[in-house]
Design a protein around this motif. Structure first.
Motif, mmCIF file in Angstrom:
data_model
loop_
_atom_site.group_PDB
_atom_site.id
_atom_site.type_symbol
_atom_site.label_atom_id
_atom_site.label_comp_id
_atom_site.label_asym_id
_atom_site.label_seq_id
_atom_site.Cartn_x
_atom_site.Cartn_y
_atom_site.Cartn_z
ATOM 1 N N UNK A 376 39.928 -16.140 47.576
ATOM 2 C CA UNK A 376 40.743 -14.788 46.526
ATOM 3 C C UNK A 376 42.426 -15.129 47.708
ATOM 4 N N UNK A 377 43.123 -15.138 46.800
ATOM 5 C CA UNK A 377 44.718 -14.946 47.513
ATOM 6 C C UNK A 377 44.789 -13.699 48.153
ATOM 7 N N UNK A 378 45.500 -13.129 49.520
ATOM 8 C CA UNK A 378 45.549 -12.360 50.678
ATOM 9 C C UNK A 378 46.653 -11.334 49.951
ATOM 10 N N UNK A 379 45.965 -10.415 50.758
ATOM 11 C CA UNK A 379 46.646 -9.322 49.623
ATOM 12 C C UNK A 379 47.699 -8.508 50.241
ATOM 13 N N UNK A 380 48.552 -8.670 48.735
ATOM 14 C CA UNK A 380 50.697 -7.971 49.194
ATOM 15 C C UNK A 380 51.033 -6.946 48.672
ATOM 16 N N UNK A 381 51.825 -6.060 49.593
ATOM 17 C CA UNK A 381 52.514 -5.169 49.205
ATOM 18 C C UNK A 381 53.244 -4.903 47.534
ATOM 19 N N UNK A 382 52.907 -3.975 46.781
ATOM 20 C CA UNK A 382 53.342 -3.815 45.939
ATOM 21 C C UNK A 382 54.396 -3.074 45.755
ATOM 22 N N UNK A 383 56.016 -3.523 45.232
ATOM 23 C CA UNK A 383 57.137 -3.099 45.460
ATOM 24 C C UNK A 383 57.596 -2.660 43.700
ATOM 25 N N UNK A 384 58.259 -1.172 44.240
ATOM 26 C CA UNK A 384 59.087 -0.688 42.718
ATOM 27 C C UNK A 384 57.991 0.330 42.071
ATOM 28 N N UNK A 385 56.695 0.963 42.781
ATOM 29 C CA UNK A 385 55.366 1.734 41.806
ATOM 30 C C UNK A 385 55.562 2.922 42.363
ATOM 31 N N UNK A 386 55.703 3.904 41.309
ATOM 32 C CA UNK A 386 56.253 5.387 41.202
ATOM 33 C C UNK A 386 54.915 6.028 41.639
ATOM 34 N N UNK A 387 55.204 7.255 43.219
ATOM 35 C CA UNK A 387 54.886 7.739 43.540
ATOM 36 C C UNK A 387 53.955 8.601 42.819
ATOM 37 N N UNK A 388 52.914 9.083 43.299
ATOM 38 C CA UNK A 388 51.663 9.986 42.340
ATOM 39 C C UNK A 388 52.416 11.164 42.054
ATOM 40 N N UNK A 389 51.976 11.673 40.705
ATOM 41 C CA UNK A 389 52.399 12.815 40.259
ATOM 42 C C UNK A 389 51.917 14.025 40.317
ATOM 43 N N UNK A 390 51.073 13.501 41.100
ATOM 44 C CA UNK A 390 49.800 15.187 41.588
ATOM 45 C C UNK A 390 49.870 15.697 42.504
ATOM 46 N N UNK A 391 50.060 16.823 42.769
ATOM 47 C CA UNK A 391 49.733 17.608 43.667
ATOM 48 C C UNK A 391 49.460 16.844 45.308
#
Length: 421
Positions: A376-391
């Protein structure tokens, strides 16, 4: 160009074996052929080959010895094969040799009972003469074999333990003194001889069939005594008390200052009395290399002790130095029991190691996976994803602002609020 004799000659080792089987020393064979003992020694070592009339006489004599010794078996060979041995002349020679070695006639090398002036021939094991040979004169310490007129002597069994004890009694006293001259340590000398004979007992069938059992044991003793690993043992880090006599202390210091190979060559040639080819063969060196070591060792000894420049005087001083120390070897049963105990220990250790290795291998095969599982590869932080729209939950600032808006009165024109009808 050297003319070869018409009678074919056997190999050098076979020549020596035939002579020993006929109970002849090199001096006796040389007297029968009209040559010197050094010539016979050179023929048996392969350095020179006989030619002419002497070669013909030597070939005929060897043919006679081969015909007379066709059915002869040495005591150690018969003991190794488990067969009976007839108590003929050479067996009484064994008893004479053992008796002479116990009296300590020669501290360096007991020598051959048939030729005291031939130290090289003393390294050969006693062998029986041909059946039907006339018994030799009675020797002190040897029991005569009873025989009737016209009848062969009665057969008696010689066990491997008896043959080993005879070889040990013949060689051990002299080997302890030689090892002391080689190492300068009394306890190490006794240990070296004991370890060499333990190895000989473990490999007794091979030693019993060797043409020179005494030389075999001597080589093992020297190798163990000169092992460089002894310096790391705690009991050998401190020097032992030197000899009591001042002259012996000086000679021992001179010997210890020589390199081990030079010391061994000097002891074999000038102490034991081996010839230069035999010394070179035992030290696993060429004859010129052995001669160079011997000359350098003699020069080093003569530089500090000028009175020992004569080899005969050096041999006498080495003999006196070795005989001045009270060195005792353990009894043969003790050596045989120690050899068997050591063999059992190492056999059990080898079996335990093999069982542990097999068990570890079986456990590894049992627990190993049967198919390939990708890691299992180690986890990585995903960049460029917009924040959640729900309040999400309000922050503290947002909660305070909401409370303020709700608590204040509305100022200004009234609002028009639609009303449902």
């Amino acid at each position: 160009m050297t003319q070869r004799p018409a009678t074919p000659l056997p190999p050098p080792k076979e020549r020596r074996r035939l002579r020993e089987a006929a109970s002849l020393t090199q001096a006796q064979l040389a007297a029968r052929l009209g040559v010197s003992r050094q010539t016979v020694r050179a023929w048996e070592s392969g350095r020179t080959a006989p030619s002419g009339a002497r070669g013909e006489a030597y070939g005929r004599l060897l043919a006679e010895l081969a015909g007379g010794a066709a059915d002869a078996v040495t005591p150690v060979q018969a003991a190794a094969e488990g067969g009976p041995v007839r108590p003929v002349r050479k067996e009484r020679a064994v008893a004479a040799v053992v008796a002479s070695s116990r009296t300590g006639d020669d501290p360096i090398d007991p020598g051959d009972p048939g030729d005291p002036a031939d130290p090289a021939a003393s390294s050969a094991p006693p062998a029986p003469s041909t059946p039907g040979a006339e018994p030799a004169a009675s020797t002190p310490g040897a029991e005569p074999a009873p025989s009737a007129p016209g009848a062969e002597p009665a057969a008696s069994a010689l066990t491997p333990a008896q043959a080993f004890d005879a070889l040990y009694a013949f060689c051990a006293p002299a080997l302890v003194r030689q090892a002391y001259l080689l190492t300068g340590r009394r306890e190490l000398a006794r240990e070296s001889v004991e370890r060499a004979f333990q190895t000989a007992w473990q490999r007794w069938p091979e030693v019993a069939r060797d043409p020179d059992p005494a030389g075999w044991v001597r080589a093992v003793t020297y190798e163990y005594a000169l092992s460089p690993w002894h310096r790391f043992r705690p009991r050998y880090r401190h020097p032992e008390p030197p000899p009591a006599a001042p002259a012996d202390r000086v000679l021992m210091d001179v010997l210890m200052d020589l390199p081990p190979s030079y010391r061994r060559t000097l002891l074999l040639h000038d102490g034991v009395g081996l010839g230069l080819p035999e010394t070179a063969a035992e030290t696993e060196a060429s004859t010129p290399a052995a001669a160079g070591r011997l000359l350098h060792a003699r020069e080093a000894v003569a530089t500090r002790l000028p009175e020992l420049s004569d080899p005969a005087e050096l041999h006498r001083r080495l003999t006196a130095l070795a005989s001045a120390e009270r060195l005792r070897a353990p009894k043969p049963p003790v050596v045989r029991f120690g050899s068997e105990r050591r063999a059992r220990f190492w056999t059990r250790a080898a079996i335990a190691f093999t069982v542990a290795l097999v068990g570890a291998t079986a456990l590894t095969l049992w627990t190993a996976p049967t198919r390939y599982e990708p890691p299992v590869p180690p986890g990585e932080a995903v960049r460029g994803v917009p924040p959640k729209s729900a309040p999400g939950p309000l922050s503290a600032e947002e909660v305070a602002l909401r409370a303020k808006l709700r608590g204040e009165t509305v100022k200004g024109p009234p609002r028009l609020v639609p009303r449902a009808e």
